[in-house]
Enzyme design. Structure first.
Site, PDB file in Angstrom:
ATOM      1  N   LYS A  45      -6.535  27.751 -14.113  1.00 54.47           N
ATOM      2  CA  LYS A  45      -5.840  26.518 -13.877  1.00 54.47           C
ATOM      3  C   LYS A  45      -5.899  25.622 -15.110  1.00 54.47           C
ATOM      4  O   LYS A  45      -5.130  24.684 -15.261  1.00 54.47           O
ATOM      5  CB  LYS A  45      -6.512  25.745 -12.716  1.00 54.47           C
ATOM      6  CG  LYS A  45      -6.585  26.462 -11.420  1.00 54.47           C
ATOM      7  CD  LYS A  45      -7.431  25.603 -10.436  1.00 54.47           C
ATOM      8  CE  LYS A  45      -7.692  26.341  -9.161  1.00 54.47           C
ATOM      9  NZ  LYS A  45      -8.707  25.660  -8.349  1.00 54.47           N
ATOM     10  N   ASP A 102      -6.406  26.811 -22.358  1.00 55.30           N
ATOM     11  CA  ASP A 102      -7.050  25.512 -22.534  1.00 55.30           C
ATOM     12  C   ASP A 102      -8.081  25.533 -23.658  1.00 55.30           C
ATOM     13  O   ASP A 102      -8.058  24.707 -24.560  1.00 55.30           O
ATOM     14  CB  ASP A 102      -7.677  25.009 -21.216  1.00 55.30           C
ATOM     15  CG  ASP A 102      -8.620  26.008 -20.560  1.00 55.30           C
ATOM     16  OD1 ASP A 102      -8.785  27.134 -21.083  1.00 55.30           O
ATOM     17  OD2 ASP A 102      -9.201  25.671 -19.512  1.00 55.30           O
ATOM     18  N   ASP A 105     -13.752  29.944 -25.937  1.00 53.37           N
ATOM     19  CA  ASP A 105     -15.200  29.758 -26.034  1.00 53.37           C
ATOM     20  C   ASP A 105     -15.804  31.054 -26.600  1.00 53.37           C
ATOM     21  O   ASP A 105     -15.776  31.261 -27.808  1.00 53.37           O
ATOM     22  CB  ASP A 105     -15.696  29.402 -24.628  1.00 53.37           C
ATOM     23  CG  ASP A 105     -17.131  28.944 -24.576  1.00 53.37           C
ATOM     24  OD1 ASP A 105     -17.578  28.285 -25.521  1.00 53.37           O
ATOM     25  OD2 ASP A 105     -17.820  29.237 -23.586  1.00 53.37           O
ATOM     26  N   PHE A 154     -19.830  20.881 -23.815  1.00 51.75           N
ATOM     27  CA  PHE A 154     -19.001  21.148 -22.646  1.00 51.75           C
ATOM     28  C   PHE A 154     -18.066  19.968 -22.430  1.00 51.75           C
ATOM     29  O   PHE A 154     -18.501  18.828 -22.338  1.00 51.75           O
ATOM     30  CB  PHE A 154     -19.871  21.394 -21.413  1.00 51.75           C
ATOM     31  CG  PHE A 154     -19.086  22.031 -20.306  1.00 51.75           C
ATOM     32  CD1 PHE A 154     -18.811  23.390 -20.321  1.00 51.75           C
ATOM     33  CD2 PHE A 154     -18.594  21.264 -19.260  1.00 51.75           C
ATOM     34  CE1 PHE A 154     -18.069  23.984 -19.320  1.00 51.75           C
ATOM     35  CE2 PHE A 154     -17.841  21.853 -18.246  1.00 51.75           C
ATOM     36  CZ  PHE A 154     -17.584  23.215 -18.276  1.00 51.75           C
ATOM     37  N   VAL A 155     -16.770  20.251 -22.366  1.00 46.98           N
ATOM     38  CA  VAL A 155     -15.778  19.171 -22.245  1.00 46.98           C
ATOM     39  C   VAL A 155     -14.959  19.304 -20.964  1.00 46.98           C
ATOM     40  O   VAL A 155     -14.815  20.391 -20.420  1.00 46.98           O
ATOM     41  CB  VAL A 155     -14.822  19.142 -23.474  1.00 46.98           C
ATOM     42  CG1 VAL A 155     -15.564  18.733 -24.730  1.00 46.98           C
ATOM     43  CG2 VAL A 155     -14.124  20.482 -23.663  1.00 46.98           C
TER      44      VAL A 155
HETATM   45  P1  IMP Z   1     -14.276  32.477 -22.892  1.00 42.91           P
HETATM   46  O1  IMP Z   1     -13.875  33.753 -22.217  1.00 42.91           O
HETATM   47  O2  IMP Z   1     -15.766  32.367 -23.030  1.00 42.91           O
HETATM   48  O3  IMP Z   1     -13.560  32.199 -24.166  1.00 42.91           O
HETATM   49  O4  IMP Z   1     -13.982  31.366 -21.836  1.00 42.91           O
HETATM   50  C1  IMP Z   1     -12.912  30.585 -21.821  1.00 42.91           C
HETATM   51  C2  IMP Z   1     -12.878  29.868 -20.484  1.00 42.91           C
HETATM   52  O5  IMP Z   1     -14.144  29.257 -20.150  1.00 42.91           O
HETATM   53  C3  IMP Z   1     -11.909  28.739 -20.583  1.00 42.91           C
HETATM   54  O6  IMP Z   1     -10.616  29.176 -20.228  1.00 42.91           O
HETATM   55  C4  IMP Z   1     -12.481  27.717 -19.637  1.00 42.91           C
HETATM   56  O7  IMP Z   1     -12.012  27.968 -18.335  1.00 42.91           O
HETATM   57  C5  IMP Z   1     -13.962  27.947 -19.668  1.00 42.91           C
HETATM   58  N1  IMP Z   1     -14.637  26.990 -20.582  1.00 42.91           N
HETATM   59  C6  IMP Z   1     -15.240  27.255 -21.748  1.00 42.91           C
HETATM   60  N2  IMP Z   1     -15.738  26.152 -22.327  1.00 42.91           N
HETATM   61  C7  IMP Z   1     -15.409  25.131 -21.501  1.00 42.91           C
HETATM   62  C8  IMP Z   1     -15.629  23.702 -21.555  1.00 42.91           C
HETATM   63  O8  IMP Z   1     -16.214  23.114 -22.489  1.00 42.91           O
HETATM   64  N3  IMP Z   1     -15.127  22.993 -20.510  1.00 42.91           N
HETATM   65  C9  IMP Z   1     -14.453  23.552 -19.470  1.00 42.91           C
HETATM   66  N4  IMP Z   1     -14.234  24.870 -19.389  1.00 42.91           N
HETATM   67  C10 IMP Z   1     -14.707  25.656 -20.387  1.00 42.91           C
HETATM   68 MG    MG Z   2      -9.610  28.773 -18.506  1.00 42.31          MG
END
Ligand code: IMP
Ligand code: MG
Length: 179
Positions: A45, A102, A105, A154-155
């Site tokens: 979302k 969005d 990470d 964390f945002v």
């Molecule tokens: P990745 O697979 O670790 O790159 O995760 C990405 C997903 O983790 C994003 O699409 C977000 O849903 C969530 N996420 C990672 N960091 C944050 C944050 O600082 N705030 C909110 N959601 C986050």
């Molecule tokens: Mg996401």
């Protein structure tokens, strides 16, 4: 503090800064894809607000698609195991596809999506992420368009949540450390 006031720590990126960057990104995308039809894939979302603002400023024929993704494990012990909860409604074969995310990470979600989408033979596949936290990366992923690079905090806001809350904030903010 009243329940109507969000309990944020500080505003990291203001509403005005986001609007300006979204405008720049949409102009860049409009110019890069000139003469082409573009499929914008919103990752639900978290990317929905970014996607909605961005797509309205892109001056190209646009097709809209949505996918929902979830990952197992909590974010500090990211397992890298990703699941597709809702898939594209139409074929992307031969389409110019731009993934709208969005935040990147660890990179696992995006790496999974890109690999999955590539098997469907798009004409091209690129990524536009509002936020990038490069210091957290566990797997290398190429980002074609990035709104803002941010430190490892964390945002929330502008689509991003903490326990499904705060998505409606018009800015990007950090949360107080839980006491
Ligand atoms: P990745 O697979 O670790 O790159 O995760 C990405 C997903 O983790 C994003 O699409 C977000 O849903 C969530 N996420 C990672 N960091 C944050 C944050 O600082 N705030 C909110 N959601 C986050
Ligand atoms: Mg996401």
């Amino acid at each position: 503090m009243s329940i109507t006031e969000p309990q944020i720590k500080r505003i990291l990126i203001s509403q005005e800064e986001i609007a300006q960057r979204v405008k720049e990104l949409s102009q860049q995308i409009t110019s890069d894809y000139a003469g082409k039809e573009l499929t914008l894939v919103c990752i639900l979302k978290g990317a929905v607000i970014f996607w909605a603002d961005l797509c309205r400023q892109i001056q190209l024929p646009v097709l809209s698609e949505f996918v929902a993704i979830s990952s197992y494990g909590n974010r500090t012990t990211s397992s890298g195991v990703v699941k597709l909860d809702y898939d594209l409604a139409h074929s992307i074969e031969g389409k110019h596809v731009l993934i709208i995310e969005d935040i990147i990470d660890t990179g696992h979600t995006l790496a999974y999506l890109k690999e999955n989408f590539m098997t469907r033979k798009p004409a091209s596949l690129k990524v536009c992420a509002l936020l990038d936290k490069p210091s957290r990366r566990e797997i290398e992923v190429v980002l074609d368009y990035v709104g803002f690079r941010i430190p490892d905090e964390f945002v929330v806001g502008y689509g991003l949540d903490c326990g499904q809350k705060y998505r409606n904030l018009p800015y990007i903010a950090t949360l107080p450390t839980p006491s």
